[in-house]
Design a protein around this motif. Structure first.
Motif, PDB file in Angstrom:
ATOM      1  N   ASN A 139       7.673   8.652  -1.072  1.00 36.95           N
ATOM      2  CA  ASN A 139       6.656   9.255  -0.205  1.00 36.95           C
ATOM      3  C   ASN A 139       5.525   8.295   0.154  1.00 36.95           C
ATOM      4  O   ASN A 139       4.630   8.645   0.920  1.00 36.95           O
ATOM      5  N   SER A 140       5.570   7.099  -0.394  1.00 38.19           N
ATOM      6  CA  SER A 140       4.557   6.097  -0.087  1.00 38.19           C
ATOM      7  C   SER A 140       4.799   5.511   1.299  1.00 38.19           C
ATOM      8  O   SER A 140       5.913   5.568   1.835  1.00 38.19           O
TER       9      SER A 140
ATOM     10  N   HIS B  70       5.522   6.646   9.618  1.00 41.80           N
ATOM     11  CA  HIS B  70       5.723   8.095   9.424  1.00 41.80           C
ATOM     12  C   HIS B  70       4.970   8.594   8.205  1.00 41.80           C
ATOM     13  O   HIS B  70       4.199   9.558   8.266  1.00 41.80           O
ATOM     14  N   ASN B  71       5.186   7.938   7.069  1.00 45.84           N
ATOM     15  CA  ASN B  71       4.496   8.368   5.848  1.00 45.84           C
ATOM     16  C   ASN B  71       2.999   8.104   5.922  1.00 45.84           C
ATOM     17  O   ASN B  71       2.195   8.864   5.391  1.00 45.84           O
ATOM     18  N   GLY B  72       2.643   7.004   6.594  1.00 41.42           N
ATOM     19  CA  GLY B  72       1.222   6.683   6.733  1.00 41.42           C
ATOM     20  C   GLY B  72       0.470   7.742   7.507  1.00 41.42           C
ATOM     21  O   GLY B  72      -0.687   8.053   7.199  1.00 41.42           O
ATOM     22  N   GLU B  73       1.107   8.309   8.537  1.00 35.56           N
ATOM     23  CA  GLU B  73       0.469   9.377   9.308  1.00 35.56           C
ATOM     24  C   GLU B  73       0.305  10.641   8.477  1.00 35.56           C
ATOM     25  O   GLU B  73      -0.725  11.314   8.554  1.00 35.56           O
ATOM     26  N   ILE B  74       1.293  10.947   7.666  1.00 38.70           N
ATOM     27  CA  ILE B  74       1.207  12.120   6.796  1.00 38.70           C
ATOM     28  C   ILE B  74       0.099  11.949   5.763  1.00 38.70           C
ATOM     29  O   ILE B  74      -0.688  12.870   5.502  1.00 38.70           O
TER      30      ILE B  74
ATOM     31  N   ASP C 294      -3.032   7.203   5.738  1.00 33.95           N
ATOM     32  CA  ASP C 294      -3.196   5.933   5.031  1.00 33.95           C
ATOM     33  C   ASP C 294      -4.177   5.033   5.786  1.00 33.95           C
ATOM     34  O   ASP C 294      -4.114   4.911   7.018  1.00 33.95           O
ATOM     35  N   ARG C 295      -5.066   4.406   5.040  1.00 30.10           N
ATOM     36  CA  ARG C 295      -6.069   3.545   5.662  1.00 30.10           C
ATOM     37  C   ARG C 295      -5.471   2.310   6.320  1.00 30.10           C
ATOM     38  O   ARG C 295      -6.110   1.650   7.136  1.00 30.10           O
ATOM     39  N   ASN C 296      -4.220   1.984   5.974  1.00 30.16           N
ATOM     40  CA  ASN C 296      -3.546   0.831   6.568  1.00 30.16           C
ATOM     41  C   ASN C 296      -2.598   1.226   7.700  1.00 30.16           C
ATOM     42  O   ASN C 296      -1.760   0.414   8.115  1.00 30.16           O
ATOM     43  N   LEU C 297      -2.731   2.439   8.197  1.00 34.20           N
ATOM     44  CA  LEU C 297      -1.811   2.931   9.216  1.00 34.20           C
ATOM     45  C   LEU C 297      -1.775   2.016  10.446  1.00 34.20           C
ATOM     46  O   LEU C 297      -0.694   1.752  10.998  1.00 34.20           O
TER      47      LEU C 297
END
Length: 390
Positions: A336-337, A366-370, A373-376
């Motif tokens: 999930n990361s 995809h996971n970053g949007e969920i 994430d600050r690194n998106l």
């Protein structure tokens, strides 16, 4: 038994200075006006103690975003020791020197009563240690294990009377905890009655597979009892890994924080992956974590950021085989990361496998949007770059 009467949030504000001069920040506020939260307090209606007991609870960074389980550190004298304990444990975990842990602080109501095993005339309320052990065993620990994701591994930390209580607990209830930190233990209480009890127990049982870290400052009154403790442990125990650390520049109060830090480093002295294991290849890294699982009695899941750093070490040395294995292992452990997919994508990009890089960068976005994430934005730039290169 475990009725929850109330729940509130412990918020670090200027008022905290009234209670402690150490203000560890364990959660970074996402927005300018967010509070900085260290944990929460709950109240247990104790039938064993016939009173309400407030309990402070800290869950480590990432707890709410995962399904992982964590070892637990129980901190006595919680009203004073909880705050710095959270800061120290969080720092050591971030430094890959110990696992992320749940911290349970236990404030006092009657310190003399709860941490002395017999009644002594000059100590009016003394003699309730066994009752307090029953509270921990039958009410507190079950509450924590029922309401939080915990591993079986538990550490007990105590100072002075509570340090004596920690050593008493080790021998009186050896199955309750796996490791102990006893700071300036007041073993001279009532003519060394705890050491008398320990000596009796050791006449029947000598094998204690536990870790014990003891410290003493410039405290001459403690010398005789600690010398007796050393003799008992040296001559009559088996498999007890223990250390007595003398700190002549510290006093009874100043010794606390450093002792907690060093005690955790002693308990987790083999936690960090050694350079030679990394250099031997990623299989050696996995064997290291397997050995930790065998020692600590639970499935030790490597920290995502520790494996990520090892992967980039391989990648920096153009060791693409081990880098790929490390990053794929991280993806398996942390599906999930977002960051794990970005790192694997970078490895595929460097080896010219553009299709695989796109797949992994896409998962990172995809996971970053969920996760917000600050690194998106970085993940998106990586995905756009490789997509345009096709």
């Amino acid at each position: 038994m475990k009725s929850l009467v109330n729940s509130s949030v412990i918020i670090i504000t200027l008022l905290s200075i009234l209670f402690t001069t150490i203000l560890p920040i364990t959660y970074t506020a996402q927005n300018e006006n967010d509070d900085i939260v260290i944990g929460k307090t709950i109240t247990i209606n104790s039938k064993v103690l016939n009173e309400q007991r407030n309990i402070f609870i800290y869950t480590p960074v990432g707890y709410d975003q995962s399904e992982d389980k964590y070892p637990v550190i129980y901190v006595l004298d919680g009203q004073g020791n909880f705050f710095f304990s959270v800061g120290v444990a969080n720092f050591l975990a971030r430094s890959q020197r110990m696992p992320r842990s749940i911290i349970v602080g236990i404030p006092n109501t009657d310190r003399t009563r709860d941490f002395t095993p017999v009644h002594a005339e000059e100590w009016a309320t003394s003699g309730g240690a066994d009752n307090f052990l029953a509270f921990m065993e039958k009410e507190l620990i079950p509450y924590i294990e029922d309401n939080y994701r915990t591993h079986t591994y538990k550490t007990l930390f105590g100072h002075s009377l509570c340090g004596m209580f920690s050593i008493y607990t080790l021998f009186e209830k050896p199955d309750m905890f796996n490791s102990f930190i006893a700071v300036s233990p007041y073993l001279q209480f009532d003519n060394q009655v705890v050491l008398d009890k320990v000596e009796t127990i050791l006449s029947e049982r000598t094998d204690f597979k536990k870790d014990l870290f003891v410290t003493i400052g410039d405290e001459p009154d403690y010398t005789a009892s600690l010398e007796r403790m050393q003799k008992l442990f040296s001559e009559k125990t088996k498999n007890l890994r223990w250390k007595l650390s003398e700190r002549i520049t510290e006093n009874h109060t100043s010794i606390l924080l450093k002792s907690f830090y060093d005690g955790l480093e002693f308990i987790y002295s083999d936690w960090t992956v050694k350079d030679e294991s990394i250099e031997s290849g990623f299989d050696a890294v996995k064997k290291h974590y397997l050995s930790l699982s065998n020692k600590y009695g639970y499935d030790v899941k490597p920290n995502e950021f520790a494996i990520n750093a090892i992967g980039y070490r391989y990648l920096g040395n153009d060791d693409y085989e081990n880098a790929t294995e490390a990053f794929e292992y991280n993806v398996k452990l942390n599906p999930n990361s977002a960051n794990v997919y970005d790192s694997l994508g970078e490895t595929f990009e460097k080896t010219g496998n553009i299709e695989a890089a796109i797949v992994n960068y896409t998962m990172a976005v995809h996971n970053g949007e969920i996760l917000k994430d600050r690194n998106l934005n970085i993940f998106k730039k990586n995905l756009n770059r490789v997509s345009e290169s096709k």
